[in-house]
Design an enzyme around this catalytic site. Structure first.
Site, PDB file in Angstrom:
ATOM      1  N   TRP A 111       0.818  -1.228   0.000  1.00 28.59           N
ATOM      2  CA  TRP A 111       0.000   0.000   0.000  1.00 28.59           C
ATOM      3  C   TRP A 111       0.848   1.273   0.000  1.00 28.59           C
ATOM      4  O   TRP A 111       0.310   2.378   0.032  1.00 28.59           O
ATOM      5  CB  TRP A 111      -0.948  -0.004   1.200  1.00 28.59           C
ATOM      6  CG  TRP A 111      -2.030  -1.048   1.085  1.00 28.59           C
ATOM      7  CD1 TRP A 111      -2.358  -1.766  -0.036  1.00 28.59           C
ATOM      8  CD2 TRP A 111      -2.918  -1.490   2.121  1.00 28.59           C
ATOM      9  NE1 TRP A 111      -3.395  -2.620   0.235  1.00 28.59           N
ATOM     10  CE2 TRP A 111      -3.766  -2.478   1.549  1.00 28.59           C
ATOM     11  CE3 TRP A 111      -3.085  -1.156   3.462  1.00 28.59           C
ATOM     12  CZ2 TRP A 111      -4.761  -3.122   2.291  1.00 28.59           C
ATOM     13  CZ3 TRP A 111      -4.080  -1.801   4.197  1.00 28.59           C
ATOM     14  CH2 TRP A 111      -4.907  -2.771   3.611  1.00 28.59           C
ATOM     15  N   HIS A 145      12.953  -2.362  -1.738  1.00 28.74           N
ATOM     16  CA  HIS A 145      12.032  -1.857  -2.762  1.00 28.74           C
ATOM     17  C   HIS A 145      12.736  -0.776  -3.580  1.00 28.74           C
ATOM     18  O   HIS A 145      13.538  -0.007  -3.041  1.00 28.74           O
ATOM     19  CB  HIS A 145      10.771  -1.290  -2.101  1.00 28.74           C
ATOM     20  CG  HIS A 145       9.717  -1.007  -3.120  1.00 28.74           C
ATOM     21  ND1 HIS A 145       9.719   0.127  -3.883  1.00 28.74           N
ATOM     22  CD2 HIS A 145       8.667  -1.745  -3.546  1.00 28.74           C
ATOM     23  CE1 HIS A 145       8.707   0.077  -4.725  1.00 28.74           C
ATOM     24  NE2 HIS A 145       8.048  -1.046  -4.542  1.00 28.74           N
ATOM     25  N   GLU A 191      11.843   1.969  -4.612  1.00 28.98           N
ATOM     26  CA  GLU A 191      11.663   3.347  -4.144  1.00 28.98           C
ATOM     27  C   GLU A 191      12.605   3.652  -2.985  1.00 28.98           C
ATOM     28  O   GLU A 191      12.917   4.816  -2.732  1.00 28.98           O
ATOM     29  CB  GLU A 191      10.183   3.572  -3.779  1.00 28.98           C
ATOM     30  CG  GLU A 191       9.333   3.653  -5.044  1.00 28.98           C
ATOM     31  CD  GLU A 191       7.910   3.165  -4.906  1.00 28.98           C
ATOM     32  OE1 GLU A 191       7.432   3.009  -3.770  1.00 28.98           O
ATOM     33  OE2 GLU A 191       7.275   2.940  -5.954  1.00 28.98           O
ATOM     34  N   GLU A 251      10.953  -6.762  -9.756  1.00 31.47           N
ATOM     35  CA  GLU A 251      10.230  -5.528 -10.052  1.00 31.47           C
ATOM     36  C   GLU A 251      11.141  -4.609 -10.856  1.00 31.47           C
ATOM     37  O   GLU A 251      11.904  -3.824 -10.272  1.00 31.47           O
ATOM     38  CB  GLU A 251       9.847  -4.824  -8.753  1.00 31.47           C
ATOM     39  CG  GLU A 251       8.880  -5.589  -7.907  1.00 31.47           C
ATOM     40  CD  GLU A 251       8.018  -4.669  -7.062  1.00 31.47           C
ATOM     41  OE1 GLU A 251       6.798  -4.728  -7.199  1.00 31.47           O
ATOM     42  OE2 GLU A 251       8.566  -3.865  -6.296  1.00 31.47           O
ATOM     43  N   GLY A 305       4.772   1.694 -11.132  1.00 31.53           N
ATOM     44  CA  GLY A 305       3.962   2.915 -11.093  1.00 31.53           C
ATOM     45  C   GLY A 305       3.918   3.677 -12.402  1.00 31.53           C
ATOM     46  O   GLY A 305       3.555   4.852 -12.423  1.00 31.53           O
ATOM     47  N   SER A 356       3.256  -2.265 -12.190  1.00 31.92           N
ATOM     48  CA  SER A 356       2.082  -1.885 -12.987  1.00 31.92           C
ATOM     49  C   SER A 356       1.127  -3.051 -13.247  1.00 31.92           C
ATOM     50  O   SER A 356       0.536  -3.154 -14.323  1.00 31.92           O
ATOM     51  CB  SER A 356       2.516  -1.233 -14.307  1.00 31.92           C
ATOM     52  OG  SER A 356       3.160   0.003 -14.044  1.00 31.92           O
ATOM     53  N   GLY A 361       1.308  -2.668  -6.197  1.00 29.93           N
ATOM     54  CA  GLY A 361       1.327  -1.401  -5.482  1.00 29.93           C
ATOM     55  C   GLY A 361       0.021  -0.640  -5.660  1.00 29.93           C
ATOM     56  O   GLY A 361      -0.996  -0.947  -5.027  1.00 29.93           O
ATOM     57  N   GLY A 362       0.035   0.332  -6.554  1.00 32.54           N
ATOM     58  CA  GLY A 362      -1.096   1.254  -6.730  1.00 32.54           C
ATOM     59  C   GLY A 362      -2.459   0.576  -6.753  1.00 32.54           C
ATOM     60  O   GLY A 362      -3.369   0.965  -5.995  1.00 32.54           O
TER      61      GLY A 362
HETATM   62  P1  PGA Z   1       2.865  -0.617  -8.855  1.00 31.63           P
HETATM   63  O1  PGA Z   1       3.995  -0.879  -7.767  1.00 31.63           O
HETATM   64  O2  PGA Z   1       1.973  -1.842  -8.842  1.00 31.63           O
HETATM   65  O3  PGA Z   1       2.167   0.625  -8.388  1.00 31.63           O
HETATM   66  O4  PGA Z   1       3.558  -0.463 -10.161  1.00 31.63           O
HETATM   67  C1  PGA Z   1       4.510  -2.150  -7.518  1.00 31.63           C
HETATM   68  C2  PGA Z   1       5.464  -2.049  -6.366  1.00 31.63           C
HETATM   69  O5  PGA Z   1       6.114  -1.009  -6.227  1.00 31.63           O
HETATM   70  O6  PGA Z   1       5.598  -2.981  -5.571  1.00 31.63           O
END
Ligand code: PGA
Length: 239
Positions: A9, A93, A95, A162, A168, A200, A221-222
């Site tokens: 999340w 991750h 990010e 990933e 994202g 995504s 994620g999103g």
């Molecule tokens: P996303 O992110 O589904 O928003 O692309 C995946 C993630 O960062 O784990």
């Protein structure tokens, strides 16, 4: 083997929203054909844990520090997460790697999470330029090698492939390219390793990924934080 739907999340939800969404997950998981885990933000963990306590949904966290106590302002110890009932912890991750986490830091975090009896979900993946230069397998191999060198051989772990350019962006990696990378990861992580795909994924495009034999599940994620998309995922998982 049942596959895993792992919801990340991120920082999308307030704690009230997280608690409400956790209820949808608990209900949806009752008839789902996949295992389900959710990783809320730290401040929502306790409330979400209460909602999930009697459900089939496992509790996850989005990060952890590599020490269990000490003068580390702002960090969260694996021990604190384990005490809340967390089973899986995302480490490395993209990010966080983009904010300076190195392979060495990620490896230390994975080892610390495992030492507290939880399963690290170790994210690996290449940048766009690295794929364009054909270096994706080299990059992912190095990320994995660092993590596996730090982890005791009997410790359970999950790998999440990933690609950083797919997160994202609305542009997932193609199923063919995911299959190639998962075969490469399996060669290093072993025949029994669970290897997720993330980047995504949404209710419209997830099926070809989930159906790949080498894909053990999805890290989403999103879409995993949007109530309408969550309903659509669970409808699909129930059919
Ligand atoms: P996303 O992110 O589904 O928003 O692309 C995946 C993630 O960062 O784990």
């Amino acid at each position: 083997m049942r596959k895993l739907f792992f919801a990340n999340w991120k920082m999308y939800l307030g704690d009230d929203e997280a608690e409400a969404l956790a209820r949808s997950y608990a209900e949806g998981a009752l008839s789902a054909s996949v295992d389900v885990a959710v990783a809320p933000g730290f401040t929502a963990l306790e409330r979400v844990a209460r909602v999930l306590a009697a459900s089939k949904v496992a509790l996850g966290a989005q990060d952890a520090f590599w020490k269990d106590e000490g003068a580390y302002t702002g960090e969260v110890a694996p021990k604190q997460l384990a005490a809340l009932g967390v089973k899986h912890v995302i480490v490395g991750h993209s990010e966080r790697r983009a904010m300076g986490e190195t392979d060495e830091i990620v490896a230390r975090k994975a080892a610390a999470v495992a030492a507290d009896g939880m399963t690290p979900v170790v994210c690996v993946g290449e940048l766009k330029e690295e794929r364009e230069a054909g270096r994706q397998e080299e990059i992912v191999r190095a990320q994995l090698a660092a993590m596996m060198a730090a982890l005791p051989s009997e410790a359970p772990f999950i790998v999440a492939y990933e690609p950083r350019w797919a997160i994202g962006t609305g542009t997932p990696c193609s199923p063919d390219d995911v299959a190639k990378m998962h075969a490469c990861i399996r060669g290093i992580a072993g025949p029994d390793a669970a290897i997720l795909y993330g980047g995504s994924v949404d209710p419209e495009n997830f099926r070809p990924y989930l159906d790949l034999p080498d894909v053990g599940g999805l890290l989403v994620g999103g879409a995993s934080a949007r109530p309408d998309a969550v309903r659509a995922f669970f409808e699909a998982f129930a059919s």
